[in-house]
Scaffold this active site. Structure first.
Site, PDB file in Angstrom:
ATOM      1  N   CYS A 116     -16.028-118.298   9.326  1.00 26.17           N
ATOM      2  CA  CYS A 116     -16.309-118.974   8.043  1.00 26.17           C
ATOM      3  C   CYS A 116     -17.550-119.867   8.106  1.00 26.17           C
ATOM      4  O   CYS A 116     -18.076-120.268   7.065  1.00 26.17           O
ATOM      5  CB  CYS A 116     -15.114-119.801   7.598  1.00 26.17           C
ATOM      6  SG  CYS A 116     -13.605-118.851   7.497  1.00 26.17           S
ATOM      7  N   HIS A 258     -16.685-125.669   2.892  1.00 27.57           N
ATOM      8  CA  HIS A 258     -16.028-124.355   2.966  1.00 27.57           C
ATOM      9  C   HIS A 258     -14.749-124.416   2.140  1.00 27.57           C
ATOM     10  O   HIS A 258     -14.013-125.400   2.181  1.00 27.57           O
ATOM     11  CB  HIS A 258     -15.716-124.034   4.429  1.00 27.57           C
ATOM     12  CG  HIS A 258     -14.869-122.821   4.590  1.00 27.57           C
ATOM     13  ND1 HIS A 258     -15.136-121.633   3.940  1.00 27.57           N
ATOM     14  CD2 HIS A 258     -13.737-122.595   5.330  1.00 27.57           C
ATOM     15  CE1 HIS A 258     -14.224-120.738   4.274  1.00 27.57           C
ATOM     16  NE2 HIS A 258     -13.362-121.296   5.098  1.00 27.57           N
ATOM     17  N   ASN A 288     -10.122-118.126  -0.280  1.00 26.69           N
ATOM     18  CA  ASN A 288     -11.023-118.295   0.870  1.00 26.69           C
ATOM     19  C   ASN A 288     -11.635-116.936   1.211  1.00 26.69           C
ATOM     20  O   ASN A 288     -10.937-116.055   1.715  1.00 26.69           O
ATOM     21  CB  ASN A 288     -10.196-118.850   2.042  1.00 26.69           C
ATOM     22  CG  ASN A 288     -10.997-118.977   3.330  1.00 26.69           C
ATOM     23  OD1 ASN A 288     -12.153-118.554   3.402  1.00 26.69           O
ATOM     24  ND2 ASN A 288     -10.373-119.543   4.345  1.00 26.69           N
TER      25      ASN A 288
HETATM   26  O1  UT7 Z   1     -11.090-120.481   6.893  1.00 21.96           O
HETATM   27  C1  UT7 Z   1     -10.079-121.089   7.630  1.00 21.96           C
HETATM   28  C2  UT7 Z   1      -8.766-120.517   7.258  1.00 21.96           C
HETATM   29  N1  UT7 Z   1      -7.565-121.256   7.399  1.00 21.96           N
HETATM   30  C3  UT7 Z   1      -7.248-122.436   6.845  1.00 21.96           C
HETATM   31  O2  UT7 Z   1      -8.021-123.179   6.352  1.00 21.96           O
HETATM   32  C4  UT7 Z   1      -5.800-122.764   6.905  1.00 21.96           C
HETATM   33  C5  UT7 Z   1      -5.517-124.244   6.898  1.00 21.96           C
HETATM   34  N2  UT7 Z   1      -4.077-124.456   6.673  1.00 21.96           N
HETATM   35  C6  UT7 Z   1      -3.545-124.401   5.445  1.00 21.96           C
HETATM   36  O3  UT7 Z   1      -4.228-124.216   4.468  1.00 21.96           O
HETATM   37  C7  UT7 Z   1      -2.058-124.690   5.339  1.00 21.96           C
HETATM   38  O4  UT7 Z   1      -1.548-125.013   6.613  1.00 21.96           O
HETATM   39  C8  UT7 Z   1      -1.258-123.477   4.756  1.00 21.96           C
HETATM   40  C9  UT7 Z   1      -1.563-123.293   3.291  1.00 21.96           C
HETATM   41  C10 UT7 Z   1      -1.558-122.203   5.520  1.00 21.96           C
HETATM   42  C11 UT7 Z   1       0.244-123.752   4.878  1.00 21.96           C
HETATM   43  O5  UT7 Z   1       0.558-124.963   4.196  1.00 21.96           O
HETATM   44  P1  UT7 Z   1       1.409-126.096   4.926  1.00 21.96           P
HETATM   45  O6  UT7 Z   1       1.607-127.161   3.940  1.00 21.96           O
HETATM   46  O7  UT7 Z   1       0.722-126.440   6.215  1.00 21.96           O
HETATM   47  O8  UT7 Z   1       2.770-125.360   5.172  1.00 21.96           O
HETATM   48  P2  UT7 Z   1       3.516-125.045   6.557  1.00 21.96           P
HETATM   49  O9  UT7 Z   1       2.824-123.977   7.302  1.00 21.96           O
HETATM   50  O10 UT7 Z   1       3.800-126.323   7.271  1.00 21.96           O
HETATM   51  O11 UT7 Z   1       4.881-124.466   6.012  1.00 21.96           O
HETATM   52  C12 UT7 Z   1       5.800-125.277   5.243  1.00 21.96           C
HETATM   53  C13 UT7 Z   1       6.937-124.367   4.781  1.00 21.96           C
HETATM   54  C14 UT7 Z   1       7.526-123.502   5.898  1.00 21.96           C
HETATM   55  O12 UT7 Z   1       8.910-123.404   5.683  1.00 21.96           O
HETATM   56  P3  UT7 Z   1       9.956-124.326   6.521  1.00 21.96           P
HETATM   57  O13 UT7 Z   1       9.699-123.995   7.948  1.00 21.96           O
HETATM   58  O14 UT7 Z   1       9.601-125.748   6.171  1.00 21.96           O
HETATM   59  O15 UT7 Z   1      11.270-123.875   6.007  1.00 21.96           O
HETATM   60  C15 UT7 Z   1       6.884-122.167   5.680  1.00 21.96           C
HETATM   61  O16 UT7 Z   1       7.689-121.104   6.179  1.00 21.96           O
HETATM   62  O17 UT7 Z   1       6.454-123.456   3.783  1.00 21.96           O
HETATM   63  C16 UT7 Z   1       6.784-122.111   4.184  1.00 21.96           C
HETATM   64  N3  UT7 Z   1       5.746-121.236   3.696  1.00 21.96           N
HETATM   65  C17 UT7 Z   1       5.762-120.710   2.462  1.00 21.96           C
HETATM   66  N4  UT7 Z   1       6.639-120.812   1.453  1.00 21.96           N
HETATM   67  C18 UT7 Z   1       6.346-120.154   0.318  1.00 21.96           C
HETATM   68  C19 UT7 Z   1       4.618-120.832   4.332  1.00 21.96           C
HETATM   69  N5  UT7 Z   1       3.892-120.026   3.535  1.00 21.96           N
HETATM   70  C20 UT7 Z   1       4.580-119.931   2.380  1.00 21.96           C
HETATM   71  C21 UT7 Z   1       4.347-119.268   1.160  1.00 21.96           C
HETATM   72  N6  UT7 Z   1       5.252-119.400   0.154  1.00 21.96           N
HETATM   73  N7  UT7 Z   1       3.249-118.510   0.950  1.00 21.96           N
END
Ligand code: UT7
Length: 331
Positions: A116, A258, A288
């Site tokens: 990226c 970004h 993204n």
């Molecule tokens: O170019 C670089 C690319 N990458 C990035 O910039 C990624 C940076 N990270 C992020 O943007 C965030 O970490 C995410 C959007 C990927 C995830 O958001 P988060 O607030 O960090 O969520 P999390 O991974 O801590 O997950 C929280 C909960 C989990 O459930 P439990 O374990 O609390 O029961 C996940 O399983 O949300 C769940 N979850 C979802 N639920 C519904 C994860 N993805 C989803 C989804 N829909 N799409």
């Protein structure tokens, strides 16, 4: 020593729009969750089934940039193509792009693998080639078909990514012009290689049938860890470049980070105490699209009149690696 400036910009988004609602039919998620956690409402997906390729999209963006710059194919002396989703592994996508643009002068072309951060790396390299007087007109491109490397059954990643292309022509500025690239900083923290990766398909682990069954040929990401890397490095690079330039955050007219997650952008804006409205945001519309996010945002904000000649703009990127980079320029 010469100065470089952006003389033209262009972008392209494929026709197919994928909404959060569409995604909720593919994986267990909801529009509300995606919007609240990422700020993304829609993303665009290339029509690869009907032959739409990364270099096709890049060529459209480049042609627009060349039109704005008033340069022809014969004037382009180098193409720097930031991408992690080239059309094929060989030859590199920049060669395809050169051919599609009708550039017949055998100019230097290369793909740049900084994920990226690819566009910001590319702009910094191009700036140096112009500063030294080697070239006068360079195409810097960021374009991706991330839909081709996303695991569409992984809700932790597939909701984030999209396809698209952006490009600028970086040209030599006259000595008395105010438009110029003011500074840049590039970096990489290789301790983060495992947090955002494609496990197989490289020379160390050629693709097997088992890998395909296990979906090891798609993006894998530790979202929370990447989030922390992103905020730390982007704030750090912005501050470093502002210090170098003896500027305060709000001396910059526009900030183009970004576009990975609106929460990352808002966190950085808060830490830098940026005045409201200084960030150019496109992540809500396009998600993204990796190296393409920044040049698409530059093009939009220039074409709709937000960024005006004489104003300062900070680009700030991070990507798999973890690569990072920021560029400060006066448009
Ligand atoms: O170019 C670089 C690319 N990458 C990035 O910039 C990624 C940076 N990270 C992020 O943007 C965030 O970490 C995410 C959007 C990927 C995830 O958001 P988060 O607030 O960090 O969520 P999390 O991974 O801590 O997950 C929280 C909960 C989990 O459930 P439990 O374990 O609390 O029961 C996940 O399983 O949300 C769940 N979850 C979802 N639920 C519904 C994860 N993805 C989803 C989804 N829909 N799409």
């Amino acid at each position: 020593m010469y100065k470089s400036k952006i003389t033209g910009t262009g972008s392209y988004l494929p026709k197919k729009i994928m909404t959060n609602e569409d995604l909720s039919k593919i994986v267990e998620t909801s529009s509300e969750w995606i919007l609240e956690r990422t700020g993304i409402e829609t993303r665009y997906i290339a029509d690869t089934k009907n032959g739409e390729s990364n270099s096709d999209m890049a060529a459209i963006a480049c042609k627009k940039a060349m039109d704005m710059a008033g340069v022809e194919a014969k004037d382009i002396e180098m193409i720097v193509f930031g991408t992690c989703t080239p059309d094929r592994r060989l030859p590199h996508a920049s060669a395809e792009l050169q051919r599609k643009l009708g550039i017949e002068n055998e100019c230097a072309c290369f793909d740049l693998g900084a994920a990226c951060s690819g566009f910001v790396y590319g702009m910094t390299i191009a700036d140096n080639f112009i500063k030294t007087g080697t070239y006068k007109n360079i195409l810097v491109v960021g374009a991706e078909v991330l839909s081709s490397i996303v695991d569409w059954s992984d809700r932790g990643t597939c909701i984030l990514f999209g396809d698209g292309a952006g490009a600028v022509v970086l040209g030599r500025a006259d000595e008395n012009e105010t438009s110029e690239v003011l500074g840049a900083t590039l970096g990489c923290d290789g301790s983060g290689t495992e947090y955002l990766k494609i496990e197989t398909g490289g020379s160390s682990s050629p693709l097997t049938h088992e890998d395909i069954d296990a979906k090891n040929n798609f993006i894998q990401m530790e979202g929370r860890t990447v989030f922390k890397y992103a905020t730390r490095t982007m704030i750090g690079n912005a501050m470093k470049l502002l210090d170098q330039s003896k500027m305060e955050p709000n001396d910059v007219d526009w900030y183009i980070p970004h576009q990975a997650n609106i929460r990352i952008i808002e966190y950085i804006a808060k830490k830098l105490r940026l005045q409201d409205g200084k960030c150019v945001v496109t992540v809500n519309k396009y998600g993204n699209n990796s190296s393409a996010t920044i040049p698409i945002a530059i093009d939009e904000a220039i074409r709709d009149g937000r960024i005006k000649r004489g104003q300062t703009v900070m680009l700030d990127a991070f990507g798999a690696g973890v690569t990072t980079g920021a560029v400060l320029f006066r448009f």
